[in-house]
Design a protein around this motif. Structure first.
Motif, PDB file in Angstrom:
ATOM      1  N   SER A  86     -98.410  -8.764 -62.945  1.00 39.62           N
ATOM      2  CA  SER A  86     -98.075  -8.066 -61.695  1.00 39.62           C
ATOM      3  C   SER A  86     -99.161  -7.054 -61.336  1.00 39.62           C
ATOM      4  O   SER A  86     -99.469  -6.860 -60.163  1.00 39.62           O
ATOM      5  N   GLN A  87     -99.773  -6.444 -62.356  1.00 32.94           N
ATOM      6  CA  GLN A  87    -100.857  -5.501 -62.095  1.00 32.94           C
ATOM      7  C   GLN A  87    -102.068  -6.222 -61.510  1.00 32.94           C
ATOM      8  O   GLN A  87    -102.687  -5.759 -60.555  1.00 32.94           O
ATOM      9  N   LEU A  88    -102.357  -7.391 -62.093  1.00 32.65           N
ATOM     10  CA  LEU A  88    -103.480  -8.199 -61.627  1.00 32.65           C
ATOM     11  C   LEU A  88    -103.271  -8.616 -60.171  1.00 32.65           C
ATOM     12  O   LEU A  88    -104.179  -8.602 -59.348  1.00 32.65           O
ATOM     13  N   LEU A  89    -102.030  -8.977 -59.895  1.00 33.62           N
ATOM     14  CA  LEU A  89    -101.696  -9.528 -58.581  1.00 33.62           C
ATOM     15  C   LEU A  89    -101.619  -8.443 -57.520  1.00 33.62           C
ATOM     16  O   LEU A  89    -102.136  -8.582 -56.415  1.00 33.62           O
ATOM     17  N   TRP A  90    -100.964  -7.348 -57.844  1.00 35.05           N
ATOM     18  CA  TRP A  90    -100.637  -6.375 -56.807  1.00 35.05           C
ATOM     19  C   TRP A  90    -101.281  -5.004 -57.007  1.00 35.05           C
ATOM     20  O   TRP A  90    -101.034  -4.098 -56.224  1.00 35.05           O
ATOM     21  N   GLY A  91    -102.067  -4.826 -58.049  1.00 35.42           N
ATOM     22  CA  GLY A  91    -102.682  -3.519 -58.272  1.00 35.42           C
ATOM     23  C   GLY A  91    -101.725  -2.542 -58.913  1.00 35.42           C
ATOM     24  O   GLY A  91    -100.560  -2.872 -59.152  1.00 35.42           O
ATOM     25  N   ALA A  92    -102.223  -1.358 -59.221  1.00 34.60           N
ATOM     26  CA  ALA A  92    -101.439  -0.427 -60.018  1.00 34.60           C
ATOM     27  C   ALA A  92    -100.971   0.807 -59.257  1.00 34.60           C
ATOM     28  O   ALA A  92    -100.525   1.779 -59.859  1.00 34.60           O
ATOM     29  N   GLN A  93    -101.079   0.790 -57.909  1.00 34.76           N
ATOM     30  CA  GLN A  93    -100.647   1.975 -57.170  1.00 34.76           C
ATOM     31  C   GLN A  93     -99.121   2.133 -57.180  1.00 34.76           C
ATOM     32  O   GLN A  93     -98.384   1.183 -57.427  1.00 34.76           O
ATOM     33  N   VAL A  94     -98.701   3.347 -56.886  1.00 39.13           N
ATOM     34  CA  VAL A  94     -97.286   3.618 -56.699  1.00 39.13           C
ATOM     35  C   VAL A  94     -96.927   3.292 -55.249  1.00 39.13           C
ATOM     36  O   VAL A  94     -97.653   3.659 -54.323  1.00 39.13           O
ATOM     37  N   HIS A  95     -95.837   2.564 -55.070  1.00 38.44           N
ATOM     38  CA  HIS A  95     -95.393   2.237 -53.717  1.00 38.44           C
ATOM     39  C   HIS A  95     -94.054   2.890 -53.449  1.00 38.44           C
ATOM     40  O   HIS A  95     -93.211   2.968 -54.339  1.00 38.44           O
ATOM     41  N   GLY A  96     -93.874   3.295 -52.191  1.00 33.93           N
ATOM     42  CA  GLY A  96     -92.538   3.731 -51.800  1.00 33.93           C
ATOM     43  C   GLY A  96     -91.795   2.518 -51.278  1.00 33.93           C
ATOM     44  O   GLY A  96     -92.385   1.631 -50.681  1.00 33.93           O
TER      45      GLY A  96
END
Lengths: 293, 267
Positions: A109-119
């Motif tokens: 999931s990190q690879l796919l969507w990055g590691a930012q925090v989302h609201g």
């Protein structure tokens, strides 16, 4: 008195969210005897996928459908590539496999969507509404409603469908289920998909509450005291256990917390579970083995 | 009774966990409409033989390492248990193994999962089982775990019947049951053979009952079938009477060397 009631209701409602996560564990534990450590990673993956799609302007319903599809694919893949090769291995082997799986899913999931925090905004206000003189969070009510509907759907599925019957048979006695021609792999696929759907729903609710970030996968730790209390193999136990933990946690924070200088909400559930283990190791609703003597 | 073998077990060797040799060249055959019993002491390999037939070995990390199992001439060694149930071979496990938390009726329905029955067809299949086992009728809504041992054995057989088998392998159907109940169960097995032409392969320690009800018997020792013949002939053999009934005609028996077969091939 009103204050006590308010704390209690708030606790029960947040407990529903614990129940939801715990149910995901129970489904898999009952049918395959595995404590699925990857439940948290699945939950994170679902929430992250959904929120990333929505941020890319995918409409709400389409994003939900795509995420659901992804959870189904993951369920199928887990059965095919992790469980099937390990069939008939001791439980600890399977547990370790799910532990590894959780890292794979988190990494993916990190690879796919990055590691930012989302609201994550589900469009439900967290503003309190007043009912009978006490304030209740709208969001908590909404979450409780969703969880209730989910549980009802699961219960109907188990009681009324052929797959549900096969599921209960496998949960009761795997060898016997095998001997009467029930196809265990199919039941496992169904269960992992169901657990994926539960992960999706709880991921969205928890994500909306805490923000979608990597520590979201840790909410499954909160499910452990719930499972100790309710029993690992009982859906009803997961619900009651979640409610009890939710309520106890909030009440303890308000009434016992000051004695410790506050902040006991984070660990009170674990202490309660520990104490409970000494009294009833199989949980409130844990399977009492029906046995003839 | 046509005499065409329905099931042929041809010289099989079974190894558990790649280490324990449980069967060493066991052969047997079951004709259509025949009741065959496997007799032998604990650990002789009766259960393993049944599991090799119904493909349940894998669940216990066992494997057929040599020989073949043929059902209607087809090698069934590679079939899933579920495929085999659809083909018509089902096992009633030792110790019954009903689903304790499911009701009696749900247990029966679970036996038909592979046939995808619903509505009237399912009702008809259930009624057929209730006809054979009227004692299950008043219990249909009760959790199977709360029924008696005899009822559980009936339920296990009834559940197997729901899959419309042509061969039922039964592992110790008499275990732990009162003599009258054992008679009742074997009478029903008899009826299944006579009225429905279902073939039976029964592993039993209760040799007296099994020989009275079977057509043909094999005696299994150390993973091999050492003696076989019509059940009546086997029952009449003095060495078998000695060993399995404890009623010795000649109370003197020659002691045998450890590890050597107790029974020898009939002349």
């Amino acid at each position: 008195m009103d204050f006590l009631l308010e704390v209690l209701v708030g606790g029960l409602l947040s407990g529903v969210m614990y129940s939801l996560v715990a149910i995901g564990f129970v489904l898999i534990y009952k049918t395959s005897g595995v404590l699925n450590f990857a439940q948290g990673a699945q939950l994170l993956f679902a929430a992250l996928t959904f929120v990333s799609l929505v941020e890319r302007e995918v409409p709400f319903v389409a994003a939900l459908a795509i995420t659901l599809g992804a959870m189904v694919v993951i369920g199928l893949a887990i059965e095919r590539f992790v469980l099937r090769p390990l069939v008939n291995q001791p439980p600890i082997t399977l547990f370790m496999a799910t532990l590894g799986l959780s890292y794979v899913i988190e990494g993916a999931s990190q690879l796919l969507w990055g590691a930012q925090v989302h609201g994550l905004d589900l469009g439900i206000d967290d503003a309190p509404i007043e009912a009978a003189g006490i304030f209740i969070s709208q969001f908590d009510l909404f979450a409780a409603g969703i969880a209730g509907a989910m549980v009802l759907a699961l219960v109907l599925f188990f009681r009324k469908t052929r797959t549900g019957l096969a599921f209960r048979a496998v949960a009761d006695d795997q060898v016997a289920a095998l001997s009467v021609g029930i196809r265990l792999p199919r039941v496992w696929v169904a269960v992992w998909i169901a657990a994926g759907v539960v992960a999706l729903v709880s991921g969205l609710l928890w994500g909306a509450r805490l923000g979608v970030q990597f520590s979201l996968s840790l909410v499954v730790l909160k499910a452990l005291p719930v499972l100790v209390l309710g029993g690992f193999d009982s859906v009803a136990g997961a619900i009651v256990g979640g409610l009890l933990i939710g309520a106890a946690e909030k009440l303890a924070e308000v009434y016992i917390g000051p004695l410790f200088g506050g902040g006991i909400e984070g660990w009170f559930a674990y202490v309660a579970a520990l104490a409970f283990l000494l009294v009833r190791p199989s949980g409130l609703f844990g399977q009492k083995l029906v046995e003839r003597v | 009774m046509t005499g065409t073998p329905l099931l042929v077990v041809d010289d099989i060797e079974v190894v558990y966990q790649q280490a324990i040799l449980a069967l060493r060249g066991l052969s047997l055959s079951v004709d259509a409409g025949q009741a065959v019993t496997l007799l032998g002491a604990n650990g002789a390999g009766k259960s393993t033989a049944l599991k090799a037939v119904s493909n349940l070995l894998r669940a216990e990390r066992g494997r057929v390492t040599r020989g073949r199992v043929l059902f209607e001439g087809q090698d069934i060694g590679r079939l899933d248990t579920a495929d085999l149930v659809e083909a018509g071979v089902i096992q009633v496990l030792e110790g019954r193994h009903c689903f304790p938390q499911l009701t009696v009726e749900e247990n029966l329905i679970s036996g038909a999962v592979s046939r995808r029955l619903r509505g009237r067809a399912l009702r008809a299949a259930l009624d057929r089982v209730y006809d054979l086992f009227p004692r299950l009728v008043p219990k249909r809504g009760i959790n199977a775990g709360y029924t008696s041992g005899g009822e559980q054995q009936m339920l296990a057989i009834g559940r197997a019947l729901m899959a419309r088998p042509r061969l039922i392998a039964l592992d110790e159907p008499s275990m732990g049951l009162a003599p009258l109940v054992v008679e009742e169960i074997f009478d029903i097995l008899h009826r299944l053979r006579d009225e429905e032409g279902i073939s039976l392969l029964i592993a039993e320690q209760n040799a007296a009952v099994a020989l009275r009800h079977a057509d043909h018997a094999y005696i299994v020792e150390n993973g091999r079938a050492v003696v076989d013949g019509p059940a009546a002939d086997i029952a009449a053999r003095p060495d078998v009477r000695d060993l399995y009934f404890g009623l010795s005609a000649s109370s003197e028996r020659t002691p045998h060397a450890p590890g050597a077969p107790v029974l020898t091939e009939s002349p």
